[in-house]
Design an enzyme around this catalytic site. Structure first.
Site, PDB file in Angstrom:
ATOM      1  N   LYS A   4      -2.129  -4.743 -13.946  1.00  9.34           N
ATOM      2  CA  LYS A   4      -3.297  -5.387 -12.050  1.00  9.34           C
ATOM      3  C   LYS A   4      -4.195  -5.402 -12.499  1.00  9.34           C
ATOM      4  O   LYS A   4      -4.848  -5.234 -13.790  1.00  9.34           O
ATOM      5  CB  LYS A   4      -2.516  -3.996 -11.048  1.00  9.34           C
ATOM      6  N   TYR A  44       3.909 -10.147  -2.983  1.00  8.99           N
ATOM      7  CA  TYR A  44       4.421  -9.523  -1.958  1.00  8.99           C
ATOM      8  C   TYR A  44       4.756  -9.529  -0.865  1.00  8.99           C
ATOM      9  O   TYR A  44       4.601  -8.490   0.152  1.00  8.99           O
ATOM     10  CB  TYR A  44       2.670  -8.579  -2.029  1.00  8.99           C
ATOM     11  N   ASN A 107      -3.243   1.181  -9.461  1.00 14.68           N
ATOM     12  CA  ASN A 107      -2.362   1.678 -10.106  1.00 14.68           C
ATOM     13  C   ASN A 107      -1.867   1.041 -11.107  1.00 14.68           C
ATOM     14  O   ASN A 107      -0.208   1.351 -11.856  1.00 14.68           O
ATOM     15  CB  ASN A 107      -0.869   2.497  -9.530  1.00 14.68           C
ATOM     16  N   HIS A 110       2.745  -3.022 -11.844  1.00 13.75           N
ATOM     17  CA  HIS A 110       3.203  -3.603 -11.026  1.00 13.75           C
ATOM     18  C   HIS A 110       5.045  -3.501 -11.714  1.00 13.75           C
ATOM     19  O   HIS A 110       4.628  -4.334 -13.603  1.00 13.75           O
ATOM     20  CB  HIS A 110       3.217  -4.891 -10.339  1.00 13.75           C
ATOM     21  N   GLU A 121      10.662 -12.572  -8.820  1.00 14.87           N
ATOM     22  CA  GLU A 121       9.352 -12.220  -9.073  1.00 14.87           C
ATOM     23  C   GLU A 121       9.738 -13.422 -10.591  1.00 14.87           C
ATOM     24  O   GLU A 121       8.430 -14.009 -10.698  1.00 14.87           O
ATOM     25  CB  GLU A 121       9.003 -11.049  -9.418  1.00 14.87           C
TER      26      GLU A 121
HETATM   27  P1  IDP Z   1       5.897   0.322  -6.831  1.00  9.57           P
HETATM   28  O1  IDP Z   1       4.507  -0.689  -6.972  1.00  9.57           O
HETATM   29  O2  IDP Z   1       5.155   1.598  -6.840  1.00  9.57           O
HETATM   30  O3  IDP Z   1       6.933  -0.306  -6.696  1.00  9.57           O
HETATM   31  P2  IDP Z   1       5.162  -1.076  -3.684  1.00  9.57           P
HETATM   32  O4  IDP Z   1       5.244   0.527  -2.436  1.00  9.57           O
HETATM   33  O5  IDP Z   1       6.351  -1.609  -3.590  1.00  9.57           O
HETATM   34  O6  IDP Z   1       5.147   0.612  -5.003  1.00  9.57           O
HETATM   35  O7  IDP Z   1       3.902  -0.841  -3.175  1.00  9.57           O
HETATM   36  C1  IDP Z   1       3.800  -2.735  -4.201  1.00  9.57           C
HETATM   37  C2  IDP Z   1       1.723  -1.403  -4.386  1.00  9.57           C
HETATM   38  O8  IDP Z   1       1.431  -1.711  -3.152  1.00  9.57           O
HETATM   39  C3  IDP Z   1       1.707  -0.235  -5.046  1.00  9.57           C
HETATM   40  O9  IDP Z   1       1.630  -0.704  -6.129  1.00  9.57           O
HETATM   41  C4  IDP Z   1       0.170  -0.198  -4.278  1.00  9.57           C
HETATM   42  O10 IDP Z   1      -0.464  -1.237  -5.091  1.00  9.57           O
HETATM   43  C5  IDP Z   1       0.412  -0.587  -3.283  1.00  9.57           C
HETATM   44  N1  IDP Z   1       0.550   0.036  -2.213  1.00  9.57           N
HETATM   45  C6  IDP Z   1       1.331   0.807  -2.107  1.00  9.57           C
HETATM   46  N2  IDP Z   1       1.109   1.901  -0.432  1.00  9.57           N
HETATM   47  C7  IDP Z   1      -0.199   1.187  -0.588  1.00  9.57           C
HETATM   48  C8  IDP Z   1      -1.084   2.457   0.185  1.00  9.57           C
HETATM   49  O11 IDP Z   1       0.007   3.224   1.112  1.00  9.57           O
HETATM   50  N3  IDP Z   1      -2.363   2.112   0.017  1.00  9.57           N
HETATM   51  C9  IDP Z   1      -2.700   1.488  -1.080  1.00  9.57           C
HETATM   52  N4  IDP Z   1      -2.133   0.288  -1.543  1.00  9.57           N
HETATM   53  C10 IDP Z   1      -0.521   0.701  -1.300  1.00  9.57           C
HETATM   54 MG    MG Z   2       7.508  -2.231  -5.531  1.00  6.35          MG
END
Ligand code: IDP
Ligand code: MG
Length: 144
Positions: A4, A44, A107, A110, A121
């Site tokens: 990212k 997303y 984070n 992805h 994807e």
């Molecule tokens: P993942 O990347 O571990 O699969 P997901 O739950 O699929 O996590 O969420 C997708 C992305 O959305 C996350 O990697 C993160 O960047 C963002 N995200 C998820 N939950 C939150 C939140 O509560 N606040 C801000 N960003 C979030």
């Molecule tokens: Mg995810």
């Protein structure tokens, strides 16, 4: 998988690619781009009703990302293990997010979470397809 914008900005592209390479996955696609709003929204789509969705789209479209396609036995599960928990503060040390992350949104990477999402994807980010090639050293990665 996709590094990212925060991962690219922090100079972690080589570190992240290196981890998947050293694990034994085979790189079958690699490209960098600044994602369009359309591609980010499609990627997303599953989160479109969530409160963080607008911020997530703004973040993902804010700068270059690095898209990667990796091949390997149970590659999705293996990659998710290497990536770690969504929030870097909860992620286990030794994982990418556990070693470099302190945040939920920022984070760094992805990873597809299931074969169906990976297929979707890959079609979205690699419409031209991925590479077919065999790695000579894979005979020392898998016993059979
Ligand atoms: P993942 O990347 O571990 O699969 P997901 O739950 O699929 O996590 O969420 C997708 C992305 O959305 C996350 O990697 C993160 O960047 C963002 N995200 C998820 N939950 C939150 C939140 O509560 N606040 C801000 N960003 C979030
Ligand atoms: Mg995810």
């Amino acid at each position: 998988m996709m590094v990212k914008p925060d991962g690219v900005q922090r100079g972690l592209v080589g570190e992240i690619i290196g981890r998947f390479e050293r694990k034994g996955l085979r790189l079958v696609g690699l490209k960098s781009m600044v994602p369009s709003e359309n591609i980010a929204r499609a990627h997303y789509d599953v989160h479109k009703e969530r409160p963080f969705f607008p911020g997530l789209i703004k973040f993902i479209t804010s700068g270059p990302v690095v898209c990667m396609a990796w091949h390997g036995v149970e590659a999705i599960k293996v990659a998710r293990t290497l990536i770690g928990a969504t929030n870097g503060r909860d992620a286990t040390p030794g994982t990418i997010r556990g070693d470099f992350g302190m945040d939920m949104g920022y984070n760094m990477i992805h990873g597809s979470d299931a074969p169906e999402t990976a297929e979707f994807e890959l079609g979205l980010w690699f419409p031209e397809g991925t590479m077919e090639w065999s790695s000579d050293h894979e005979k020392w990665v898998y016993e059979s």
